[in-house]
Design an enzyme around this catalytic site. Sequence first.
Site, short mmCIF file in Angstrom:
data_model
loop_
_atom_site.label_atom_id
_atom_site.label_comp_id
_atom_site.label_asym_id
_atom_site.label_seq_id
_atom_site.Cartn_x
_atom_site.Cartn_y
_atom_site.Cartn_z
N CYS A 114 0.81 -1.22 0.00
CA CYS A 114 0.00 0.00 0.00
C CYS A 114 0.85 1.28 0.00
CB CYS A 114 -0.93 0.06 1.21
SG CYS A 114 -2.20 -1.19 1.18
N ARG A 174 6.71 -0.79 -4.22
CA ARG A 174 6.29 -1.34 -2.93
C ARG A 174 5.40 -2.57 -3.10
NH1 ARG A 174 6.58 2.76 1.24
NH2 ARG A 174 4.83 1.84 2.33
N TRP A 194 -2.52 -3.05 -1.67
CA TRP A 194 -2.08 -4.45 -1.58
C TRP A 194 -3.12 -5.13 -0.71
CZ3 TRP A 194 -0.26 -8.03 2.08
CH2 TRP A 194 0.49 -9.10 1.57
N ASN A 239 -3.18 2.95 4.65
CA ASN A 239 -2.17 1.90 4.64
C ASN A 239 -2.16 1.30 6.04
OD1 ASN A 239 0.07 0.34 4.43
ND2 ASN A 239 1.53 2.01 4.11
N GLY A 240 -2.34 -0.02 6.16
CA GLY A 240 -2.37 -0.66 7.47
C GLY A 240 -3.62 -1.51 7.61
N GLU A 271 19.35 -17.68 0.75
CA GLU A 271 19.08 -16.44 0.04
C GLU A 271 19.00 -16.68 -1.48
OE1 GLU A 271 17.94 -13.71 0.63
OE2 GLU A 271 18.59 -12.36 -0.95
N LYS A 305 15.71 -15.86 -3.73
CA LYS A 305 15.72 -14.98 -4.91
C LYS A 305 15.06 -15.68 -6.08
CE LYS A 305 16.21 -11.90 -3.69
NZ LYS A 305 16.51 -11.55 -2.33
N GLU A 345 11.20 -16.03 -5.55
CA GLU A 345 10.50 -14.74 -5.57
C GLU A 345 10.22 -14.24 -6.98
OE1 GLU A 345 13.26 -12.24 -3.15
OE2 GLU A 345 11.40 -11.54 -2.25
N HIS A 398 19.83 -36.32 4.98
CA HIS A 398 18.77 -36.66 5.95
C HIS A 398 17.37 -36.49 5.35
CE1 HIS A 398 21.74 -37.14 9.08
NE2 HIS A 398 22.28 -35.99 8.69
N LYS A 458 7.28 -4.58 -1.36
CA LYS A 458 8.65 -4.21 -0.99
C LYS A 458 8.78 -4.00 0.51
CE LYS A 458 12.91 -3.14 -1.76
NZ LYS A 458 13.80 -4.30 -1.98
C1 AGP Z 1 13.57 -9.83 -0.18
O1 AGP Z 1 13.89 -10.14 -1.49
C2 AGP Z 1 12.17 -9.89 0.13
N1 AGP Z 1 11.41 -9.14 -0.77
C3 AGP Z 1 11.73 -9.87 1.58
O2 AGP Z 1 12.03 -11.14 2.08
C4 AGP Z 1 12.32 -8.82 2.54
O3 AGP Z 1 13.68 -9.06 2.74
C5 AGP Z 1 11.56 -8.85 3.85
O4 AGP Z 1 10.22 -8.51 3.62
C6 AGP Z 1 12.15 -7.95 4.91
O5 AGP Z 1 12.12 -6.61 4.53
P1 AGP Z 1 12.98 -5.52 5.26
O6 AGP Z 1 14.42 -5.86 5.08
O7 AGP Z 1 12.60 -4.24 4.58
O8 AGP Z 1 12.59 -5.53 6.70
#
Ligand code: AGP
Length: 615
Positions: free
Chosen positions: A2, A27, A75, A101-102, A488, A492, A495, A511, A610
């Site tokens: 949002c 975002r 969102w 937003n919220g 990580e 990536k 996502e 395991h 974001k």
């Molecule tokens: C990262 O690629 C993600 N989009 C997501 O996991 C992100 O790292 C997470 O939402 C935490 O966000 P922040 O670092 O802004 O707190």
Amino acid sequence: MCGIVGYIGHRQAYDVLMKGLHRLEYRGYDSAGIALMKEDGKLNVYKSKGRVADLEAKVVGCDVGGSIGIAHTRWATHGEPCDRNAHPQVSQSGRIALVHNGTIENYAVLKAALAQRGYAFASDTDTEVLVQLVDYIQTVNGCSLMDAVKEALAQVEGAYAIAVVERGNPDTLIVARKSSPLVIGVGVGEIFIASDATPMVGYTDRVIYLKDNEVAEITRPSNLKIQSLESGKTSAPDIQTLRMSVEQLEKGGYETFMLKEIFEQPHTLRDCIRGRIADDGQRVVLSGVLENRDRFLQARRMIIVACGTSWHAGLIGKRIIQELCCLPVEVEYASEFRYGHPQITDKDIVVALSQSGETADTLAAIQLAKSKGAFVYGICNVVGASIPRNTDSGTYIHVGPEIGVASTKAFTGQVAVLALLALCVGQERGTVGRDTICCITRAMRQMPEIIQAVLGLDPVIRELSRTFTYARNFLYLGRGYNYPTALEGALKLKEISYIHAEGYPAAEMKHGPIALIDHEMPVVVIAPDDSLHDKVVNNIRQVKSRGGLVIALVTQGDASIREMADYCLEMPKVPECLTPIVASVPLQLLAYHIARIKGKDVDRPRNLAKSVTVE
Ligand code: AGP
């Protein structure tokens, strides 16, 4: 997640608001809307499911005049993404328009009470309840918009940043916040408001970060009355200078923000360490640590709280801090920490790690840690965000605005700052020797050139990616410092390409996950020349014996793995604790190219936001 934009001034509000919505697209959202008011007080509201571009297409030929307005990217949390649920939400009388937003936690109770008083609801949103409540209070009390908003917010439980306008009142805009960010930009004879400062760049560099539980009445030409929602006291605006340029917000010739941000890393890592390593390389200077030296000397434990990619950086930080500071470190998902009855004392240092500085769970973890007496240290990218303003001390990573939803340069910046934190705390506690400090700081200074060399792998990785677009699953394996790198890398890929991927400690594979391996399963192994290298070689052998396809990230000249792996990507040698920074870059490129070849929108992956400002 949002985005809010608002404007009151002498320009055409439509142009400012649309530009602002585009800047907030990063975002993440699923619908957009705008409310505009003309000098005669007529309010026009337009909404559309989909992209901001869809909204622009929808308003072609419509009346978009007016010099005051509010706009929103939604969102979905309450109700599906559709025109009806998009914001602005308008009260039944058509008099009040509001963007939010919220989440309003007690919306069901409020909705039932309003329904009894004859209010009907056109959407499934919690936001519509709030706008109807403002309308109801104003109707009953005959009060000003400001007073109606304050009274309504007194009845609301939850998190919000809101902007409100009233039909027939083209001179007033009301904003308020609690737990969700809101920034006010002060121009000459004009005021901008937004969820973050990006929509204001190019218009003004004078900004006010509205505090929690504050409401502001903005009237023409640029009068501001900021009041506490709790005490009712009025406070003078604290105007700060915004250091963000239009160039930083643009793609600069790259096809996507994500690619730009991957390629920026030599430069962002330089910015990240600038001024933090003494000229002789023997000392690290983090003012946030040195100004609170006693807290770090007395600390018995550190707890890192974070989400997503930041949590992965936290896992790497744990190892570095344990190794260099001889201090136990725990890493917690902020969302689990806040409900996990954590046993915290004033001898704990809680490190809150976040790119955006607005993640709701991380903010809640901070409040909890503070209430139990812990010293809270923030590591954040966005200057002036809620996390740095709510922590006792901290360090910015200074990698510049990260627009791509998938975090890249912020991750490497976080790891670099965590390494600096470990060095600085270790030097003060006397747990790390000069030679070790010099060895790591030397490599950190060389990092821009090292990452530049790794980026040279881009054409090879692009070519390699074509081979793997068929895959429906990927495994990522690593050990020690590079187990989090594997997590990580997998995050990536999933996502942005929507391919299922899992990260595992390489030795755990036997395991369970080993059952998945066959000739179609790509297995990415992070295997630098470090203390666990030989163990990882054995793990690769186990994958190969079962017909798995191995893509190995190795240190330059590693003949043993080259013989076994199907594909090898070579990286320069760096101290073990810095290998995740170097190894994560090829993994970012691999995910990027696979997703692009599959035609995905890497900057705005489906369903993702974001900054995750809801629980
Ligand atoms: C990262 O690629 C993600 N989009 C997501 O996991 C992100 O790292 C997470 O939402 C935490 O966000 P922040 O670092 O802004 O707190």
